[in-house]
Design a protein around this motif. Structure first.
Motif, PDB file in Angstrom:
ATOM      1  N   VAL A 162     -33.132  83.758  49.929  1.00 40.55           N
ATOM      2  CA  VAL A 162     -34.408  83.811  50.884  1.00 40.55           C
ATOM      3  C   VAL A 162     -34.849  82.571  50.825  1.00 40.55           C
ATOM      4  O   VAL A 162     -35.213  81.981  51.914  1.00 40.55           O
ATOM      5  N   LEU A 163     -34.946  81.795  49.952  1.00 34.46           N
ATOM      6  CA  LEU A 163     -35.759  80.336  49.471  1.00 34.46           C
ATOM      7  C   LEU A 163     -35.308  79.473  50.589  1.00 34.46           C
ATOM      8  O   LEU A 163     -36.142  78.771  51.116  1.00 34.46           O
ATOM      9  N   ARG A 164     -33.898  79.440  50.840  1.00 37.44           N
ATOM     10  CA  ARG A 164     -33.374  78.653  51.968  1.00 37.44           C
ATOM     11  C   ARG A 164     -33.091  79.050  53.222  1.00 37.44           C
ATOM     12  O   ARG A 164     -33.392  78.538  54.399  1.00 37.44           O
ATOM     13  N   PHE A 165     -32.765  80.347  53.527  1.00 36.20           N
ATOM     14  CA  PHE A 165     -32.422  81.116  54.829  1.00 36.20           C
ATOM     15  C   PHE A 165     -33.329  81.899  55.293  1.00 36.20           C
ATOM     16  O   PHE A 165     -33.277  82.453  56.433  1.00 36.20           O
ATOM     17  N   GLY A 166     -34.375  82.507  54.340  1.00 46.61           N
ATOM     18  CA  GLY A 166     -35.233  83.638  54.765  1.00 46.61           C
ATOM     19  C   GLY A 166     -34.492  84.999  54.663  1.00 46.61           C
ATOM     20  O   GLY A 166     -33.569  85.294  54.303  1.00 46.61           O
ATOM     21  N   ASN A 167     -35.629  86.014  54.820  1.00 47.80           N
ATOM     22  CA  ASN A 167     -35.081  87.617  54.667  1.00 47.80           C
ATOM     23  C   ASN A 167     -34.103  87.825  55.920  1.00 47.80           C
ATOM     24  O   ASN A 167     -33.831  87.054  56.764  1.00 47.80           O
ATOM     25  N   ALA A 168     -33.843  89.111  56.030  1.00 48.08           N
ATOM     26  CA  ALA A 168     -32.900  89.398  57.138  1.00 48.08           C
ATOM     27  C   ALA A 168     -33.442  89.151  58.491  1.00 48.08           C
ATOM     28  O   ALA A 168     -32.913  88.979  59.372  1.00 48.08           O
ATOM     29  N   ARG A 169     -34.868  89.315  58.706  1.00 46.67           N
ATOM     30  CA  ARG A 169     -35.505  89.255  59.799  1.00 46.67           C
ATOM     31  C   ARG A 169     -35.343  87.848  60.447  1.00 46.67           C
ATOM     32  O   ARG A 169     -35.127  87.818  61.438  1.00 46.67           O
ATOM     33  N   GLU A 170     -35.262  86.766  59.420  1.00 46.19           N
ATOM     34  CA  GLU A 170     -35.213  85.218  59.979  1.00 46.19           C
ATOM     35  C   GLU A 170     -33.854  85.018  60.209  1.00 46.19           C
ATOM     36  O   GLU A 170     -33.327  84.123  60.988  1.00 46.19           O
ATOM     37  N   LEU A 171     -32.655  86.019  59.762  1.00 41.90           N
ATOM     38  CA  LEU A 171     -31.336  85.834  60.171  1.00 41.90           C
ATOM     39  C   LEU A 171     -30.799  86.636  61.391  1.00 41.90           C
ATOM     40  O   LEU A 171     -29.758  86.409  61.565  1.00 41.90           O
ATOM     41  N   CYS A 172     -31.790  87.194  61.878  1.00 38.65           N
ATOM     42  CA  CYS A 172     -31.416  88.184  63.162  1.00 38.65           C
ATOM     43  C   CYS A 172     -31.997  87.701  64.460  1.00 38.65           C
ATOM     44  O   CYS A 172     -33.119  87.641  64.652  1.00 38.65           O
ATOM     45  N   LEU A 173     -31.181  87.397  65.210  1.00 37.58           N
ATOM     46  CA  LEU A 173     -31.472  87.094  66.515  1.00 37.58           C
ATOM     47  C   LEU A 173     -31.747  88.147  67.899  1.00 37.58           C
ATOM     48  O   LEU A 173     -32.491  88.160  68.556  1.00 37.58           O
ATOM     49  N   GLY A 174     -30.883  89.320  67.564  1.00 32.95           N
ATOM     50  CA  GLY A 174     -30.998  90.241  68.482  1.00 32.95           C
ATOM     51  C   GLY A 174     -30.713  91.592  67.918  1.00 32.95           C
ATOM     52  O   GLY A 174     -29.838  91.744  66.921  1.00 32.95           O
ATOM     53  N   LEU A 175     -31.195  92.888  68.651  1.00 32.63           N
ATOM     54  CA  LEU A 175     -30.581  93.951  68.153  1.00 32.63           C
ATOM     55  C   LEU A 175     -30.118  94.898  69.295  1.00 32.63           C
ATOM     56  O   LEU A 175     -30.548  94.882  70.466  1.00 32.63           O
ATOM     57  N   GLU A 176     -29.294  96.016  68.880  1.00 30.97           N
ATOM     58  CA  GLU A 176     -28.878  97.281  69.788  1.00 30.97           C
ATOM     59  C   GLU A 176     -29.547  98.388  69.132  1.00 30.97           C
ATOM     60  O   GLU A 176     -29.299  98.503  67.618  1.00 30.97           O
ATOM     61  N   VAL A 177     -30.390  98.808  69.630  1.00 32.10           N
ATOM     62  CA  VAL A 177     -31.212 100.170  69.031  1.00 32.10           C
ATOM     63  C   VAL A 177     -31.240 101.380  70.023  1.00 32.10           C
ATOM     64  O   VAL A 177     -31.268 101.262  71.341  1.00 32.10           O
ATOM     65  N   VAL A 178     -31.395 102.494  69.466  1.00 29.94           N
ATOM     66  CA  VAL A 178     -31.294 103.732  69.995  1.00 29.94           C
ATOM     67  C   VAL A 178     -32.831 104.287  69.754  1.00 29.94           C
ATOM     68  O   VAL A 178     -33.153 104.436  68.586  1.00 29.94           O
ATOM     69  N   THR A 179     -33.415 104.391  70.553  1.00 24.28           N
ATOM     70  CA  THR A 179     -34.880 104.924  70.731  1.00 24.28           C
ATOM     71  C   THR A 179     -35.107 106.364  70.167  1.00 24.28           C
ATOM     72  O   THR A 179     -34.054 107.038  70.041  1.00 24.28           O
ATOM     73  N   ALA A 180     -36.112 106.567  69.977  1.00 23.12           N
ATOM     74  CA  ALA A 180     -36.620 108.175  69.515  1.00 23.12           C
ATOM     75  C   ALA A 180     -36.378 108.736  70.503  1.00 23.12           C
ATOM     76  O   ALA A 180     -36.307 110.058  70.464  1.00 23.12           O
ATOM     77  N   GLN A 181     -36.032 108.515  71.938  1.00 28.65           N
ATOM     78  CA  GLN A 181     -36.086 109.194  73.071  1.00 28.65           C
ATOM     79  C   GLN A 181     -34.358 109.359  73.185  1.00 28.65           C
ATOM     80  O   GLN A 181     -33.879 110.200  74.264  1.00 28.65           O
ATOM     81  N   GLY A 182     -33.398 108.535  72.506  1.00 29.09           N
ATOM     82  CA  GLY A 182     -31.868 108.774  72.965  1.00 29.09           C
ATOM     83  C   GLY A 182     -31.609 107.547  73.824  1.00 29.09           C
ATOM     84  O   GLY A 182     -30.550 107.724  74.274  1.00 29.09           O
ATOM     85  N   GLU A 183     -32.704 106.644  74.174  1.00 28.23           N
ATOM     86  CA  GLU A 183     -32.201 105.720  75.179  1.00 28.23           C
ATOM     87  C   GLU A 183     -31.712 104.518  74.245  1.00 28.23           C
ATOM     88  O   GLU A 183     -31.868 104.383  73.111  1.00 28.23           O
ATOM     89  N   VAL A 184     -30.770 103.501  74.925  1.00 29.16           N
ATOM     90  CA  VAL A 184     -30.418 102.500  74.299  1.00 29.16           C
ATOM     91  C   VAL A 184     -30.881 101.230  74.769  1.00 29.16           C
ATOM     92  O   VAL A 184     -30.970 100.948  75.998  1.00 29.16           O
ATOM     93  N   TRP A 185     -31.515 100.435  73.937  1.00 31.01           N
ATOM     94  CA  TRP A 185     -32.149  99.212  74.190  1.00 31.01           C
ATOM     95  C   TRP A 185     -31.055  98.096  73.791  1.00 31.01           C
ATOM     96  O   TRP A 185     -30.601  98.080  72.752  1.00 31.01           O
ATOM     97  N   HIS A 186     -30.604  97.496  74.914  1.00 31.52           N
ATOM     98  CA  HIS A 186     -29.335  96.566  74.540  1.00 31.52           C
ATOM     99  C   HIS A 186     -30.156  95.007  74.586  1.00 31.52           C
ATOM    100  O   HIS A 186     -30.257  94.268  75.458  1.00 31.52           O
ATOM    101  N   GLY A 187     -30.385  94.983  73.103  1.00 33.24           N
ATOM    102  CA  GLY A 187     -31.153  93.587  72.989  1.00 33.24           C
ATOM    103  C   GLY A 187     -30.119  92.446  71.882  1.00 33.24           C
ATOM    104  O   GLY A 187     -30.649  91.897  71.154  1.00 33.24           O
TER     105      GLY A 187
END
Length: 477
Positions: A160-185
């Motif tokens: 983490v000292l050099r590259f950061g936590n997982a958050r800093e390493l992530c540029l985009g996500l694909e997520v299924v919402t609580a309603q069952g929809e897909v966010w293509h991010g």
């Protein structure tokens, strides 16, 4: 409820809806701090199947609100705060992402990789290494933890000292919402200033807002050389002073800076006798440093030698060794990563994953060690962690001769109070990289701003109004 099971079997296949037999692999966390009872374990193989499962569960809950049904997303089940195992109600579906392990794409020109949530971290590391790149997230559980869990808990680790936590390493996500929809991010963009950063809502949310099914992550060029050094230091303040020197001498090449207390290292020596633990018997702390150099091994070694020479002259290093081979470096890291296993072998313990300003750590350790010694005579402190980014694993082991289970039962609330009060007094956080889960959710009401908690509840209610996703974790509504 059988109707729901039949519906889920139609989505993922009957073999991947488990409701009978031994489900303990999904129902118990690896530390054995929590053991629940799942209504079923469902194992989808694609994002569309995840969406189908969530949509079916949401529809069932809407039709049967008295059912109390909810979903617990689960990756490798290596978490430390009981955040991905079911409760004992028998009304929770464990949504296991382990069948979704594909590395979808490596984009060399963009220095990104797109990977499914169930991919084991070590598998991802090796896949990109084979392609000539580095994915720097690294932690002790990397052989079994998954990318979805890493992102859900915003995992940290040793770089983490050099590259950061997982958050800093992530540029985009694909997520299924609580309603069952897909966010293509799944954007590979490093700049996208078009409104709220939805990605950051789901990273660190521990599955309470939706299900991460895939991610686009940053890659880095492989260094020309990577060297490891081990140094004995006379105090925690000396370790902090050494960190300052390392920043000045190594710059961005400093990729790891771990501190380990003498008792923590003694446990490794006791329980893993095949490992040689250097330089720990005579000094209260040891430090493990890593230098990644993009010029040459000779340049990296010269930098390290200059750093350690200056540190010895200033008195913040008592003795030191530089690994002479990759094998020696791996052994030194194995010692560091064996501390949690050695502590588990010693018996149940009270874990604290805390963060503090680096400058405050020496005073915190001195003050809190004294508080605990007065409250629990003979208590043993297993203090180690990622000093470079201010994250300590400040764990508390029972005194010798005291039953560990009885120690947790009789002392855990008071020990937690003492440690957390001290953390807050030194402007720190009671959770650095392990998350909140169910173990720390009640502590947040005492140690987090009421305004912050109110905003968190508003987000939860907006994205998951029926409290379907991992209820009772992170924030209670």
């Amino acid at each position: 409820m059988q109707t729901l099971l039949d519906t889920l079997a139609g989505i993922v296949g009957p073999a991947h809806v488990l409701s009978q037999g031994d489900l303990s692999a999904w129902e118990q966390d690896w530390r054995q701090r929590g053991h629940g009872k799942a209504f079923a374990v469902v194992r989808p193989a694609s994002t569309l199947e995840v969406a189908g499962v969530v949509k079916a569960c949401a529809a069932f809950c809407a039709a049967h609100p008295e059912s109390g049904l909810s979903i617990v997303p689960q990756g490798g089940n290596t978490g430390l705060v009981v955040g991905s195992t079911p409760d004992d109600s028998g009304r929770q579906i464990v949504l296991s992402l382990q069948r979704m392990g594909a590395v979808r794409q490596i984009d060399a020109a963009n220095l990104t990789v797109t990977v499914e949530a169930g991919c084991v971290l070590q598998t991802l590391q090796q896949s990109v290494l084979d392609a000539g790149y580095l994915f720097p997230l690294s932690l002790a559980a990397e052989g079994s933890c998954t990318i979805g869990g890493n992102l859900g808990s915003n995992a940290g680790g040793t770089q983490v000292l050099r590259f950061g936590n997982a958050r800093e390493l992530c540029l985009g996500l694909e997520v299924v919402t609580a309603q069952g929809e897909v966010w293509h991010g799944l954007s590979g963009l490093r700049k996208d200033n078009t409104g709220y950063d939805l990605r950051d809502l789901f990273i660190g949310a521990e599955g309470t807002l939706g299900v991460i099914t895939a991610a686009t992550l940053k890659l880095y060029p492989l260094p020309a050389a990577q060297l490891t050094a081990w140094a004995a230091v006379p105090s925690m303040q000396a370790a902090v002073d050494l960190l300052g020197l390392a920043h000045r001498h190594l710059g961005a090449g400093l990729t790891g800076f771990e501190v380990m207390g003498q008792f923590a290292l003694s446990l490794v020596g006791s329980h893993f006798k095949q490992l040689r633990v250097p330089l720990f018997q005579d000094w209260p702390f040891c430090v493990l440093l890593e230098n990644a150099d993009h010029e040459s091994e000779a340049h990296a070694r010269a930098q390290f030698e200059g750093l350690l020479e200056a540190a010895m002259e200033q008195g913040c290093v008592s003795d030191a060794v530089i690994a002479e081979s990759l094998g020696q470096a791996q052994t030194l890291w194995q010692v560091r990563e064996s501390i949690p296993l050695a502590q588990a072998a010693e018996g149940l313990n009270i874990k604290h994953d805390i963060s503090l300003p680096v400058s405050a750590i020496p005073a915190f350790v001195k003050a809190t060690d004294a508080l605990l010694a007065r409250a629990v005579p003979g208590v043993r402190l297993v203090n180690f962690g990622h000093l470079g980014d201010g994250n300590l694993h400040y764990n508390v082991q029972a005194p010798l001769g005291l039953d560990a289970a009885a120690f947790l039962r009789d002392f855990e609330p008071e020990v937690n109070r003492l440690v957390f009060d001290s953390v807050v007094a030194f402007s720190g956080s009671i959770s650095a990289e392990h998350g909140v889960g169910s173990l720390k959710v009640d502590h947040l009401t005492h140690y987090k701003s009421p305004v912050a908690l109110a905003m968190m509840r508003s987000i939860k209610q907006a994205l998951d109004p029926h409290n379907l996703m991992n209820p009772g974790r992170v924030v209670k509504v």
